[in-house]
Design an enzyme around this catalytic site. Structure first.
Site, PDB file in Angstrom:
ATOM      1  CD  GLU A 158     -14.753  -5.727  -0.691  1.00  0.00           C
ATOM      2  OE1 GLU A 158     -13.467  -5.801  -0.335  1.00  0.00           O
ATOM      3  OE2 GLU A 158     -15.485  -4.865  -1.100  1.00  0.00           O
ATOM      4  CD  GLU A 194      -2.999  -1.050   0.292  1.00  0.00           C
ATOM      5  OE1 GLU A 194      -3.092  -0.173  -0.620  1.00  0.00           O
ATOM      6  OE2 GLU A 194      -3.835  -1.940   0.060  1.00  0.00           O
ATOM      7  CD  GLU A 229     -10.676  -2.106  -7.709  1.00  0.00           C
ATOM      8  OE1 GLU A 229      -9.495  -1.785  -6.880  1.00  0.00           O
ATOM      9  OE2 GLU A 229     -11.896  -1.586  -6.946  1.00  0.00           O
ATOM     10  CG  ASP A 240      -5.884  -7.571  -7.149  1.00  0.00           C
ATOM     11  OD1 ASP A 240      -4.635  -7.767  -6.823  1.00  0.00           O
ATOM     12  OD2 ASP A 240      -6.779  -6.558  -6.863  1.00  0.00           O
TER      13      ASP A 240
END
Length: 786
Positions: free
Chosen positions: A378, A139, A396, A284
């Site tokens: 989610e 992150e 996304e 991902d």
């Protein structure tokens, strides 16, 4: 598109069918919509997206800064160590004003240079990283490091284009270097795969990290874009090198049978801890960075890896338009019966890879889920039931909508974007920003607004509705990181010495024709300078041999070790015949892979054509003439011309200066001596035209490039013309001397260092004129000698 050998002859028909099919799917989906948005409505939606941004941005700046995040319900900042702990979720926070840093480049896209300048000053003044706090490496990299680098690039961009922020001197880049060095200790593992967390002040020496051993595939594999950019902007190679090593390590532990990856790995042993394989949470953006690393850096091994992974995902994980996780080592066995919201990025990645049909299908599946539940939950089951009911303002799905609109121009995707925008406005907007939805079934809010709401979600909405003329920069000159930060594609043109030279030990031994679908799409996604060579990748059958980063015959240097290794991989053998001559032999079966063998064939074809085009008749040679300093005799040396420089239409007479460094593959060190003189340089290590450009920049009147092979001569070698790179920017004449002719000239220079020479062109019609000029030169030199 799945092709088999017998269909190759009908490729154009197949591609046309796919285009029609994509259009038909969109047409069916949009039957009940007023599909075409008017310019007025599109502009109104763009302005509404702008208003959304400032509603959230002002709420953060007025109520939360310098905290990392805004708590929109309590209207205050979330501060690590003070606000109520949320467990591992708080590892995103580092008490470094994350939302502001993450948002800087969105301000530029909106054209708000004044606020951008103010925000940059705030970051420089207030943000520091010497914090005794444990943060997520992943992150921190994508949000903070990516935000700083993108803002640095854009600060320099508007400094140049808009002539503002003239005070800026790279402070953000220095901050990025500081942060990058603080993340580096995480890579000190036996595998090279980085730890998941690190202490900003004490590195891995923190007691809380003593037993650290697990990380996710996405966490370790979503580093390279930012670290490569940091290396290439700062000149510090360590960052890119470490990121390449991490990607290499991950590639080596894939399941060799299925080419699938797990989701959690032991950083010390390289053993998989969780073997679920899909395209959602935990994995991902690893796939995303495989492809985008190729696009940004031009490193073909990442395209090869993406091809292998993509083919495996489409074979085992894809179930119609859905993607259900499987066991990586038993790929026909499903490991989950639900999907998570993070997989919504996949259609956008498929657009970048050129595979539009399944991108359209999966995006439509996701849109149906959204229409059923207002938001994409989610996690949801294969029959579209809610598994986890949160909506965290994720970007996304909007990201994929934007890319599909860019690729197709279909207003259907504007309608989808409009629906997403209006839904967020209706169900997530609160007086103090936007609040995540804790349960989309009840509409209950959560006191949470992640930084990606400003850096990604609203950014993609604005870009979806904006026209090119609305933007202060050409968005096609950049690639988006996974956090939607902008990195310029021009970074790929900078030195690649920061990259590792390790080659994959088993990449592409057999090129599956399914990989054809994965060629990068050139459809308005990249600038023309990049799009032109990429266009070849989606022409006809999308050739298995890409032109990007391929060794071309015109660039080949027999003294370059990397070039020789590339020849070996392509199945090309070089045999020395003496006198500077070599013979090239190609064997398809000696090549590293089918793809490399085909590259070898192309190289050999180019070499034949180059040999033909570069051989020139004697009449087109140049003449280098001087009076011998000892004997007084006139010496006339034949020299080859170039394709990239003007002819010696008028004789050029001047002193010769040996350039330092002699190979002239870096900046000239003796510019003052070269200025106004004829520069002499040696062949090798870089291209002829690069040498000429550097000499021209230093003020040289002409250039003589001498051979670096032993005992070559105009009398034992076929004369040739030096090749360029297609640009016509060299304005000074350039000629080439073989070794023995160059030795004659250098011997004369040892005797008389200020020797003057005259260079001119030779042709059939002026032999008599040359003789007259030589006689005049002899008389002139005689007087000078007197």
């Amino acid at each position: 598109m799945n092709f088999v050998h017998k269909n190759d002859a009908r490729v154009h028909q197949i591609i046309s069918l796919v285009v029609v099919l994509v259009f038909f799917i969109n047409l069916v989906n949009s039957q009940n919509l007023n599909n075409i948005l008017s310019t007025k409505e599109k502009n109104e939606l763009k302005e509404e997206a702008r208003e959304m941004f400032y509603h959230a941005y002002r709420a953060y700046m007025d109520n939360a800064f310098p905290a990392d995040e805004l708590q929109p319900l309590s209207c205050k900042g979330r501060i690590r160590g003070i606000s109520k702990s949320r467990g591992d979720l708080d590892d995103t926070l580092g008490n470094f004003s994350m939302t502001l840093v993450d948002t800087l480049d969105t301000l530029v896209i909106l054209g708000d240079f004044e606020e951008f300048e103010s925000a940059v000053k705030l970051v420089i003044k207030n943000v520091q990283f010497d914090n005794d706090i444990i943060v997520s490496v992943f992150e921190t990299n994508i949000r903070m490091l990516g935000g700083l680098l993108s803002a640095h690039v854009l600060a320099e961009y508007i400094q140049k284009e808009a002539h503002i922020m003239m005070w800026y001197r790279g402070e953000l880049l220095e901050m990025a270097k500081d942060l990058g060095y603080r993340l580096l200790p995480a890579f000190n593992t036996s595998t090279g795969i980085p730890h998941a967390r690190i202490n900003l002040k004490y590195g891995m020496k923190s007691e809380a990290l003593k037993h650290s051993r697990e990380t996710c595939t996405a966490c370790a594999g979503t580093i390279l874009l930012e670290f490569a950019a940091l290396s290439r902007l700062s000149g510090e190679p360590i960052f890119e090198a470490k990121a390449h090593q991490a990607m290499d390590a991950l590639w080596k532990i894939r399941n060799r049978s299925s080419n699938l990856m797990g989701t959690v790995v032991n950083v010390h042993s390289g053993d998989w801890i969780r073997r679920d394989s899909g395209v959602g949470a935990g994995i991902d953006s690893y796939y995303e960075y495989c492809l985008k690393s190729y696009i940004l850096l031009g490193d073909e091994r990442y395209l090869s890896r993406f091809n292998r992974h993509y083919n495996a995902v489409m074979k085992y994980v894809k179930q119609g338009p859905m993607f259900l996780d499987v066991h990586m080592h038993r790929p026909h066995t499903k490991s989950k019966n639900f999907m998570d919201a993070l997989l919504a990025f996949w259609p956008g990645l498929q657009v970048l890879s050129g595979d539009l049909k399944p991108a359209v299908q999966t995006h439509e599946m996701l849109y149906q889920v959204m229409q059923i539940h207002k938001f994409i939950p989610e996690a949801f089951t294969y029959d579209f039931q809610i598994h986890w009911g949160q909506y965290h303002l994720r970007p996304e799905f909007i990201e994929s909508t934007y890319f599909l609109y860019k690729a197709t121009g279909d207003h259907y995707y504007l309608q989808v974007g409009k629906t997403a925008l209006k839904t967020i406005q209706k169900y997530a907007k609160v007086p103090c920003g936007y609040a995540a939805v804790n349960d989309i079934r009840t509409g209950k809010h959560e006191d949470r607004m992640d930084s990606f709401m400003l850096s990604e979600t609203i950014k993609y909405l604005y870009l979806l509705f904006a026209e090119e003329e609305d933007l202060p920069l050409n968005i096609d000159d950049f690639i988006f990181t996974t956090e939607a930060h902008l990195l310029p594609l021009s970074l790929g043109k900078l030195t690649n010495n920061t990259g590792t030279t390790i080659k994959d030990d088993d990449d592409s031994h057999v090129m599956d024709l399914d990989f054809m679908r994965s060629c990068p799409s050139p459809n308005k996604l990249f600038p023309e300078s990049v799009r032109r060579p990429l266009r070849d990748l989606v022409t006809a059958s999308c050739p298995r041999v890409s032109n990007a980063n391929r060794l071309r015959a015109s660039e080949f240097q027999a003294s370059n070790a990397d070039h020789l290794r590339t020849l070996f991989d392509m199945g090309v053998t070089m045999v020395s015949l003496g006198n500077g001559k070599v013979q090239l032999l190609h064997s398809f079966y000696n090549a590293k892979s089918v793809e490399e063998a085909e590259r070898g064939l192309l190289f050999m074809q180019e070499m034949v054509e180059l040999s033909k085009s570069n051989q020139i008749p004697t009449a087109d040679l140049h003449s280098v003439t001087f009076k011998h300093p000892t004997t007084g005799e006139l010496v006339n040396l034949s020299a080859g011309p170039s394709h990239f420089s003007p002819e010696f239409l008028q004789p050029i007479t001047n002193q010769i200066v040996f350039v330092e460094p002699f190979h002239l593959c870096s900046e000239i060190e003796n510019k003052q001596l070269v200025n106004g003189k004829i520069a002499m340089v040696q062949r090798g290590d870089c291209t002829f035209v690069d040498k000429a450009r550097r000499a021209m920049k230093a003020g040289a009147k002409a250039v003589i490039i001498i051979d670096n092979m032993a005992d070559t001569s105009i009398h034992n070698q076929p004369p040739f013309a030096m090749s360029g790179d297609g640009k016509d920017d060299v304005t000074i004449p350039t000629c080439f001397l073989f070794t023995l002719e160059a030795k004659t000239l250098k011997d004369a220079l040892k005797i008389k260092s200020d020797l003057e020479v005259t260079i001119t062109s030779i042709n059939n019609n002026n032999e008599k004129n040359v003789e007259n000029e030589n006689e005049q030169l002899s008389n002139k030199n005689q007087k000078a000698g007197d």
